[in-house]
Design an enzyme around this catalytic site. Structure first.
Site, PDB file in Angstrom:
ATOM      1  N   ARG A 190      77.922  26.971  40.158  1.00 30.59           N
ATOM      2  CA  ARG A 190      77.454  25.822  40.938  1.00 30.59           C
ATOM      3  C   ARG A 190      77.419  24.581  40.046  1.00 30.59           C
ATOM      4  O   ARG A 190      76.743  23.609  40.358  1.00 30.59           O
ATOM      5  CB  ARG A 190      76.047  26.097  41.494  1.00 30.59           C
ATOM      6  N   ASN A 191      78.145  24.640  38.901  1.00 26.76           N
ATOM      7  CA  ASN A 191      78.108  23.555  37.920  1.00 26.76           C
ATOM      8  C   ASN A 191      79.499  23.204  37.431  1.00 26.76           C
ATOM      9  O   ASN A 191      80.443  23.990  37.579  1.00 26.76           O
ATOM     10  CB  ASN A 191      77.253  23.974  36.711  1.00 26.76           C
TER      11      ASN A 191
END
Length: 379
Positions: A190-191
């Site tokens: 998610r990064n």
């Protein structure tokens, strides 16, 4: 070999065009239920086989079995309840209903069962806490009184601004086969990537044919990287630092539960359905706050020898000044004073202030991509 779908068969619950047209022409005849975005995304994941072997929302026996044993009632591993909650239903068991998202009919559902449930039990067993400060617990407590179980047929997709980056399990399986990959390791993120992520990915890639980066797109909290920033950052990393035909990128829409170890099992099952044979399980995987131990998820995989996908446990990477590069605790003999840990929070702070991170933290090309966005973070 690309892994078999979970349960042995890749589910497809998308209505045929003629069926879809007939249902939509008769939509006024069906009881109507409005659902929120997360449930609409769960519907898509059921329909396209991301949640194989599920063909719909869980009935009460399956729901209880998942809570108690992390298995479906037929003993197939399954750790996260996929359920539809409703207020006082305007329909009965045996009915067919239409599920709507933002006034668009998303799916037809055949109602097998309407049942009540204990929210505290749900929270305690899935999240190991009843603390409302936990986002997953808070979500459960906000759910409606009844759960509805039964099979679904997808009628319409939720609008997807990243359609060109979205591949379904049936498509990734073809892609892996075309590339000649027999063993594939999946990485959920998610990064944007920093050097720690790259180290872990390449360590895993050493042992398999291909790397499948599968960013989770969807609801984000303030301060998170925007979806388009994550995608562009990975495309740049692939261009400059990965051998051609060694890695591929496809997104998946999914609402995080933050259920720690249980959700790590669920994430592995999802990637098994995409065709991955291996799955990287990170430090504090799918965790939040201090509810789970940093490597607690690793231990839970021992309880699932029949999961059908191999977990890869690679310890957190850091830069060691004595070693002169990225290492982890298993291979670095030096004291903590020589270690520089890569903090995502620190990186975001540096980027926000216009400070270029050192190259042992983030590739300069990735930093330039982030900088190219006027507002790279969710506000």
């Amino acid at each position: 070999m690309v892994s078999k779908p979970h349960g042995g068969r890749l589910v497809r619950r998308v209505a045929a065009e003629k069926t879809r047209e007939r249902i939509l022409s008769e939509q006024h005849e069906f009881p109507k239920v409005q659902i929120r975005h997360g449930l609409a995304i769960d519907l898509e994941n059921i329909a396209h086989g991301v949640y194989s072997p599920l063909t719909g929302f869980l009935r009460s026996d399956e729901f209880q079995s998942v809570l108690d044993h992390m298995r479906l009632s037929n003993d197939i591993p399954w750790s996260i309840p996929i359920v539809l909650d409703v207020d006082e239903p305007n329909f009965e068991e045996g009915d067919a209903i239409l599920l709507y998202y933002e006034n668009t009919p998303i799916a037809r559902m055949h109602v097998d069962e309407i049942y009540t449930y204990d929210k505290k039990e749900f929270a305690q067993k899935v999240f190991k806490t009843t603390d409302e400060a936990h986002p997953g617990v808070a979500k459960v407590y906000s759910m409606a009184k009844y759960l509805v179980g039964g099979e679904i047929e997808l009628l319409n997709e939720v609008p997807n601004p990243f359609e060109k980056y979205t591949l379904r399990p049936v498509e990734t399986r073809v892609l892996f086969k075309e590339r000649g990959w027999k063993t594939i390791v999946a990485f959920q993120t998610r990064n944007v990537p920093h050097l720690g992520h790259e180290y872990v990915q390449k360590a895993a890639l050493t042992f398999v044919d291909g790397l499948f980066i599968n960013p989770v797109l969807g609801k984000k909290k303030k301060g998170d990287y925007k979806d388009e920033v994550i995608i562009k950052a990975y495309e740049t990393l692939f261009e400059h630092y990965y051998p051609k035909n060694a890695a591929t990128l496809a997104t998946v829409r999914y609402e995080m539960r933050y259920a720690g170890p249980r959700e790590a099992i669920h994430h592995a099952i999802m990637r098994k359905n995409f065709g991955a044979t291996h799955f990287i399980v990170g430090r504090d995987h799918a965790g939040v706050g201090d509810y789970y131990g940093p490597y607690e998820a690793w231990d839970l995989f021992d309880e699932f020898p029949d999961l059908g996908i191999t977990p890869m446990f690679i310890r957190e990477a850091f830069h060691c000044r004595r070693c002169g590069g990225m290492v982890n605790a298993k291979i670095c003999p030096h004291d903590e004073e020589f270690h520089i840990r890569i903090s995502g929070t620190k990186l975001r702070r540096m980027i926000t202030s216009g400070e270029k991170p050192p190259e042992y933290m983030m590739r300069p090309e990735v930093y330039e991509v982030i900088r190219s966005f006027e507002k790279p973070f969710v506000e």
